[in-house]
Scaffold this motif. Structure first.
Motif, PDB file in Angstrom:
ATOM      1  N   ASP A  36      56.079  38.891  45.547  1.00 32.62           N
ATOM      2  CA  ASP A  36      57.401  38.684  46.136  1.00 32.62           C
ATOM      3  C   ASP A  36      57.986  40.036  46.546  1.00 32.62           C
ATOM      4  N   LYS A  37      59.273  40.037  46.871  1.00 35.02           N
ATOM      5  CA  LYS A  37      59.913  41.249  47.401  1.00 35.02           C
ATOM      6  C   LYS A  37      60.010  42.370  46.371  1.00 35.02           C
ATOM      7  N   THR A  38      59.801  42.048  45.069  1.00 31.69           N
ATOM      8  CA  THR A  38      59.861  43.099  44.051  1.00 31.69           C
ATOM      9  C   THR A  38      58.692  44.065  44.168  1.00 31.69           C
ATOM     10  N   GLY A  39      57.581  43.586  44.721  1.00 32.44           N
ATOM     11  CA  GLY A  39      56.397  44.430  44.812  1.00 32.44           C
ATOM     12  C   GLY A  39      55.604  44.507  43.526  1.00 32.44           C
ATOM     13  N   ASP A  40      56.030  43.790  42.487  1.00 28.37           N
ATOM     14  CA  ASP A  40      55.296  43.780  41.219  1.00 28.37           C
ATOM     15  C   ASP A  40      53.955  43.064  41.403  1.00 28.37           C
ATOM     16  N   LYS A  41      52.962  43.502  40.628  1.00 31.53           N
ATOM     17  CA  LYS A  41      51.634  42.893  40.743  1.00 31.53           C
ATOM     18  C   LYS A  41      51.682  41.452  40.264  1.00 31.53           C
ATOM     19  N   PRO A  42      51.310  40.501  41.111  1.00 31.71           N
ATOM     20  CA  PRO A  42      51.398  39.097  40.718  1.00 31.71           C
ATOM     21  C   PRO A  42      50.241  38.666  39.824  1.00 31.71           C
ATOM     22  N   LEU A  43      50.455  37.581  39.107  1.00 32.98           N
ATOM     23  CA  LEU A  43      49.436  37.013  38.230  1.00 32.98           C
ATOM     24  C   LEU A  43      48.172  36.659  39.016  1.00 32.98           C
ATOM     25  N   SER A  44      48.340  36.195  40.240  1.00 32.26           N
ATOM     26  CA  SER A  44      47.175  35.846  41.064  1.00 32.26           C
ATOM     27  C   SER A  44      46.249  37.050  41.252  1.00 32.26           C
ATOM     28  N   ASP A  45      46.803  38.240  41.427  1.00 33.69           N
ATOM     29  CA  ASP A  45      45.975  39.443  41.581  1.00 33.69           C
ATOM     30  C   ASP A  45      45.304  39.836  40.265  1.00 33.69           C
ATOM     31  N   VAL A  46      46.014  39.641  39.145  1.00 36.09           N
ATOM     32  CA  VAL A  46      45.422  39.931  37.828  1.00 36.09           C
ATOM     33  C   VAL A  46      44.220  39.021  37.588  1.00 36.09           C
ATOM     34  N   VAL A  47      44.356  37.743  37.961  1.00 37.82           N
ATOM     35  CA  VAL A  47      43.256  36.791  37.788  1.00 37.82           C
ATOM     36  C   VAL A  47      42.084  37.161  38.704  1.00 37.82           C
ATOM     37  N   LYS A  48      42.385  37.567  39.921  1.00 37.23           N
ATOM     38  CA  LYS A  48      41.321  38.009  40.826  1.00 37.23           C
ATOM     39  C   LYS A  48      40.550  39.191  40.229  1.00 37.23           C
ATOM     40  N   ASP A  49      41.269  40.147  39.651  1.00 34.17           N
ATOM     41  CA  ASP A  49      40.621  41.310  39.032  1.00 34.17           C
ATOM     42  C   ASP A  49      39.721  40.866  37.880  1.00 34.17           C
ATOM     43  N   TYR A  50      40.205  39.915  37.109  1.00 29.91           N
ATOM     44  CA  TYR A  50      39.414  39.390  35.987  1.00 29.91           C
ATOM     45  C   TYR A  50      38.113  38.761  36.483  1.00 29.91           C
ATOM     46  N   ILE A  51      38.199  37.942  37.526  1.00 25.68           N
ATOM     47  CA  ILE A  51      36.999  37.284  38.076  1.00 25.68           C
ATOM     48  C   ILE A  51      36.041  38.314  38.655  1.00 25.68           C
ATOM     49  N   LYS A  52      36.596  39.282  39.364  1.00 26.25           N
ATOM     50  CA  LYS A  52      35.776  40.330  39.993  1.00 26.25           C
ATOM     51  C   LYS A  52      34.993  41.111  38.926  1.00 26.25           C
ATOM     52  N   ASP A  53      35.691  41.465  37.824  1.00 26.72           N
ATOM     53  CA  ASP A  53      35.047  42.237  36.758  1.00 26.72           C
ATOM     54  C   ASP A  53      34.035  41.389  35.989  1.00 26.72           C
ATOM     55  N   LYS A  54      34.410  40.163  35.651  1.00 22.48           N
ATOM     56  CA  LYS A  54      33.547  39.318  34.817  1.00 22.48           C
ATOM     57  C   LYS A  54      32.234  38.982  35.514  1.00 22.48           C
ATOM     58  N   TYR A  55      32.313  38.706  36.806  1.00 21.50           N
ATOM     59  CA  TYR A  55      31.122  38.253  37.529  1.00 21.50           C
ATOM     60  C   TYR A  55      30.538  39.319  38.463  1.00 21.50           C
ATOM     61  N   ASN A  56      31.074  40.549  38.346  1.00 23.61           N
ATOM     62  CA  ASN A  56      30.588  41.662  39.180  1.00 23.61           C
ATOM     63  C   ASN A  56      30.551  41.287  40.657  1.00 23.61           C
TER      64      ASN A  56
END
Length: 233
Positions: A36-56
Motif C-alpha cells: 500500500d501507500k506506506t511502502g512497508d513490505k507486504p506479507l505477500s512478498d514475505v511469502v514469496k521470499d519463503y517459497i523462493k528460498d525453500k524451493y531454490n
C-alpha cells in the motif's frame, strides 16, 4: 480431513498449511497483506521470499492473493501458489463455499448469547471507516454475520463469528453497532489501544474442499501469545 500445524520460519512467518497449490499463514498484527501507500513490505512478498528460498526457485515466484485481513487483525490468510488454483479459490470465496470463523474479544456483554446481525454498511473512503444502518441507504451494502459467546473471561467476552458477507470492516462495525467494540479498536469505539496496536480480532478457522484434490481441509491459526488470548484456551 486434512488439518494444519504451524511452522515458524525466518522473518517470523508462521506457515500453517502448504501443498503444491495453496499456502496458508498466520498473519501477525501490523502486517499488511498487499503493498500500500506506506511502502512497508507486504506479507505477500514475505511469502514469496519463503517459497523462493525453500524451493531454490530462480526468477520471480508466482503468488496470488485470494483475500485480505485488516492490518491490525491477526490470523489466517490463504494465498494461491499457482495460477491454476487462484480462480478456483476466488470462486470458493465468491460462492461462499469456504467457511471462515473469527474470534473476537469484547468488553461489553452482547445483548444475546447468540444472534444474527443484519445491517447496511456504507464506507467512507476519506477516513477509511464504515457506518452501519438498519435499512438500505445510498451506496450501502447488506452485511450479515452470526455471533455466539464462547466464553466469559474476567474482563472480556470471547465471541465466535461467522460471516455470510465480506464487507469493509464488517465485524468491527457490526459489533460496535450493538455496543460491543472489539478490544483495542479505537476506530470503532473501544476506549484504549492494545500495546502492540493490534485489535483483538483473529481469523481462527477456515474450512473448504480443496479445489484440486477435492479433500476436506480445515486450517486453524494459533492465537496471539497474549495473556488475554491465552485465557481463551
Amino acid at each position: 480431513m486434512k488439518t494444519s500445524k504451524t511452522l515458524s520460519t525466518k522473518d517470523n512467518l508462521q506457515v500453517i498449511y502448504e501443498d503444491n497449490h495453496i499456502i496458508a499463514v498466520n498473519k501477525r498484527a501490523g502486517d499488511i497483506v498487499q503493498g500500500d501507500k506506506t511502502g512497508d513490505k507486504p506479507l505477500s512478498d514475505v511469502v514469496k521470499d519463503y517459497i523462493k528460498d525453500k524451493y531454490n526457485k530462480p526468477g520471480n515466484v508466482y503468488l496470488g492473493t485470494v483475500h485480505r485481513l485488516d492490518r491490525p487483525t491477526t490470523g489466517l490468510v490463504i494465498f494461491a501458489k499457482t495460477s491454476k488454483v487462484l480462480p478456483r479459490l476466488n470462486k470458493l470465496f465468491l460462492t461462499k463455499d469456504i467457511s471462515k470463523t473469527y474470534w473476537a474479544l469484547v468488553k461489553e456483554q452482547p445483548p444475546k448469547t447468540k444472534d444474527t446481525l443484519v445491517n447496511w454498511l456504507k464506507k467512507n473512503p476519506k477516513n477509511n471507516k464504515s457506518a452501519a444502518y438498519p435499512k438500505e441507504v445510498s451506496q450501502s451494502k447488506k452485511a450479515i454475520l452470526h455471533y455466539e459467546i464462547l466464553k466469559k473471561l474476567d474482563n472480556y467476552f470471547l465471541l465466535e463469528i461467522n460471516l455470510e458477507t465480506g464487507r469493509h470492516h464488517q465485524i468491527r462495525v457490526q459489533l460496535s453497532n450493538i455496543g460491543c467494540p472489539i478490544k483495542g479498536d479505537l476506530k470503532y469505539g473501544f476506549d484504549r489501544s492494545n500495546k502492540d496496536a493490534s485489535i483483538s480480532l483473529h481469523a481462527r478457522y477456515i474450512e473448504f474442499i480443496h479445489p484440486v484434490s477435492n479433500e476436506a481441509i480445515k486450517i486453524t491459526a494459533d492465537l496471539p501469545n497474549d495473556p488475554t488470548w491465552n485465557a481463551c484456551l
